[in-house]
Design a protein around this motif. Structure first.
Motif, PDB file in Angstrom:
ATOM      1  N   ALA A 145     -37.881  13.521   9.354  1.00 37.71           N
ATOM      2  CA  ALA A 145     -38.657  14.722   8.470  1.00 37.71           C
ATOM      3  C   ALA A 145     -37.682  16.008   8.580  1.00 37.71           C
ATOM      4  O   ALA A 145     -37.959  16.807   7.441  1.00 37.71           O
ATOM      5  CB  ALA A 145     -39.968  14.824   9.156  1.00 37.71           C
ATOM      6  N   PRO A 146     -37.250  16.597   9.731  1.00 37.07           N
ATOM      7  CA  PRO A 146     -36.788  17.856   9.677  1.00 37.07           C
ATOM      8  C   PRO A 146     -35.460  17.755   8.643  1.00 37.07           C
ATOM      9  O   PRO A 146     -35.423  18.906   7.800  1.00 37.07           O
ATOM     10  CB  PRO A 146     -36.103  18.074  11.101  1.00 37.07           C
ATOM     11  CG  PRO A 146     -37.177  17.210  11.692  1.00 37.07           C
ATOM     12  CD  PRO A 146     -37.230  16.149  11.119  1.00 37.07           C
ATOM     13  N   ALA A 147     -34.601  16.786   8.684  1.00 35.67           N
ATOM     14  CA  ALA A 147     -33.336  16.775   7.609  1.00 35.67           C
ATOM     15  C   ALA A 147     -33.995  16.701   6.198  1.00 35.67           C
ATOM     16  O   ALA A 147     -33.482  17.248   5.225  1.00 35.67           O
ATOM     17  CB  ALA A 147     -32.764  15.484   7.993  1.00 35.67           C
ATOM     18  N   THR A 148     -35.083  15.788   6.110  1.00 32.31           N
ATOM     19  CA  THR A 148     -35.745  15.641   4.632  1.00 32.31           C
ATOM     20  C   THR A 148     -36.324  16.769   4.065  1.00 32.31           C
ATOM     21  O   THR A 148     -36.315  17.295   2.961  1.00 32.31           O
ATOM     22  CB  THR A 148     -36.732  14.472   4.812  1.00 32.31           C
ATOM     23  OG1 THR A 148     -36.272  13.530   5.378  1.00 32.31           O
ATOM     24  CG2 THR A 148     -37.346  14.364   3.202  1.00 32.31           C
ATOM     25  N   GLY A 149     -37.042  17.716   4.974  1.00 33.80           N
ATOM     26  CA  GLY A 149     -37.354  18.963   4.569  1.00 33.80           C
ATOM     27  C   GLY A 149     -36.528  19.769   4.191  1.00 33.80           C
ATOM     28  O   GLY A 149     -36.618  20.629   3.078  1.00 33.80           O
TER      29      GLY A 149
END
Length: 383
Positions: A342-346
């Motif tokens: 999720a952090p990278a995707t955000g």
């Protein structure tokens, strides 16, 4: 620039936060309550041991955030780094492991190839004779998805995101040229320059409203918590028998989480109507699989509880992160890896909206048209 993010799980919250940090006006629409979908049913795994470069890169970029999460977001996510241990029974799987570790190390991961005897040093209850080889990374681990989502949601609200719970999207609006211009909700129209689909298992429903057809299907997966006959030390890694699909990891006070998908029928699930309770037959099978290769799970093992959730699965077990129609971005299909990535995707979603591109990973591997191009790369390290 106004952006509507559809979905209040960890991917939607991370995208909303990253977009607000880049100066966008963001509305996050969640049909239920924050975290009421798949995030709260996640096992919380965070690892670098994937079989494709893009997934390793997504992991490394995300881990940089998870490592500093408490300092940045003010929430202790109980990030425990006791490692992941992958086990191979078959010769082909063992050959894949050797190639995987070489690639992971090239990318900067701390993984290593082990003999079965060396694997037993990390998991003392392991029956090493059942396996040909293993891989291990000491910096892999798991965190509490609820706490992580709490941190992202609070940070998003503080950054100015308008978080609207109990707000289902009932339609996706387009102009005469086909560009998405916003969404309809029971409270009225929300005009937007971009709409982001971060709806997890409900992604297909939103795609249908947007007139977009993408190969993402919700699949039911189950987890059980047990009291093993012999307590599992908290220092043990999350251990995966990849050829059978079985895995387990320590919980608190000697308990263990056991899981896996063991083949057979795998029908699409209805995200609005599925059993969130683990099946008794499946739970017995999961414990039996774990007992086959780890002596913690003897006949005195007691089942405490369990649950079921949904993976949003693509044919190659990679997400689709792409502007799939003008003004409409997808961040969907993580195949069980959405929490950890999720952090990278955000950040990627924010880069695509603001800059039209990203330098974090090569998005060709995550594009929607890769299936038509025949340029997929299957993720084989799936549990």
């Amino acid at each position: 620039m106004t952006v509507v993010v559809v979905g209040g799980g960890i991917v939607g919250a991370a995208a909303a936060y990253s977009l607000a940090e880049r100066g966008c006006d963001v509305v996050c629409c969640e049909k239920g309550s924050i975290g009421s979908g798949s995030t709260e049913r996640s096992a919380g795994g965070i690892r670098t041991q994937f079989s494709t470069r893009v997934n390793v890169r997504l992991s490394l970029a995300s881990i940089a955030v998870w490592e500093s999460f408490e300092a940045e977001f003010g929430v202790d996510i109980e990030y425990r780094r006791s490692g992941y241990l992958f086990l191979a029974r078959e010769e082909e799987t063992a050959e894949d492991f050797a190639a995987n570790v070489a690639m992971q190390q090239e990318e900067g991961a701390d993984s290593e190839l082990l003999t079965p005897a060396e694997a037993r040093e990390h998991c003392p209850g392991l029956d090493a004779t059942a396996f040909r080889t293993a891989t291990y990374c000491p910096t892999d681990g798991f965190a509490d998805p609820h706490l992580a989502l709490q941190g992202y949601s609070q940070a998003a609200a503080e950054a100015g995101v308008d978080v609207r719970t109990k707000t289902p999207v009932t339609d996706v609006n387009r102009d005469a040229d086909g560009r998405v211009t916003g969404v309809e909700t029971p409270d009225g129209t929300i005009d937007a320059d971009y709409v982001v689909n971060a709806a997890g298992p409900w992604a297909g429903q939103l795609n249908g409203l947007a007139g977009v057809d993408l190969p993402v299907a919700p699949k039911r997966r189950q987890v059980a918590i047990v009291d093993p006959e012999t307590p599992v030390p908290e220092s043990n890694p999350l251990t995966i028998d990849l050829d059978t699909g079985s895995y387990f990891r320590p919980e608190r006070e000697g308990a263990a989480l056991v899981g896996g998908h063991f083949g057979g029928d795998d029908p699409d699930a209805d995200p609005d109507r599925f059993s969130a309770t683990a099946d008794t037959d499946w739970t017995i099978e999961a414990v039996e699989h774990a007992a086959d290769y780890a002596d913690y799970f003897g006949p005195e093992t007691r089942i405490k509880n369990g649950w079921a959730g949904l993976y949003a699965v693509t044919p190659d077990h990679h997400p689709i992160v792409d502007e799939v129609a003008p003004g409409y971005l997808a961040a969907i299909g993580f195949s069980g890896h959405g929490f950890q990535h999720a952090p990278a995707t955000g950040r990627i979603v924010a880069d695509l909206v603001v800059d039209g591109e990203t330098d974090l990973v090569d998005l060709d591997a995550l594009s929607a048209d890769r299936f038509e191009r025949g340029e997929t790369h299957d993720e084989r390290n799936v549990a």
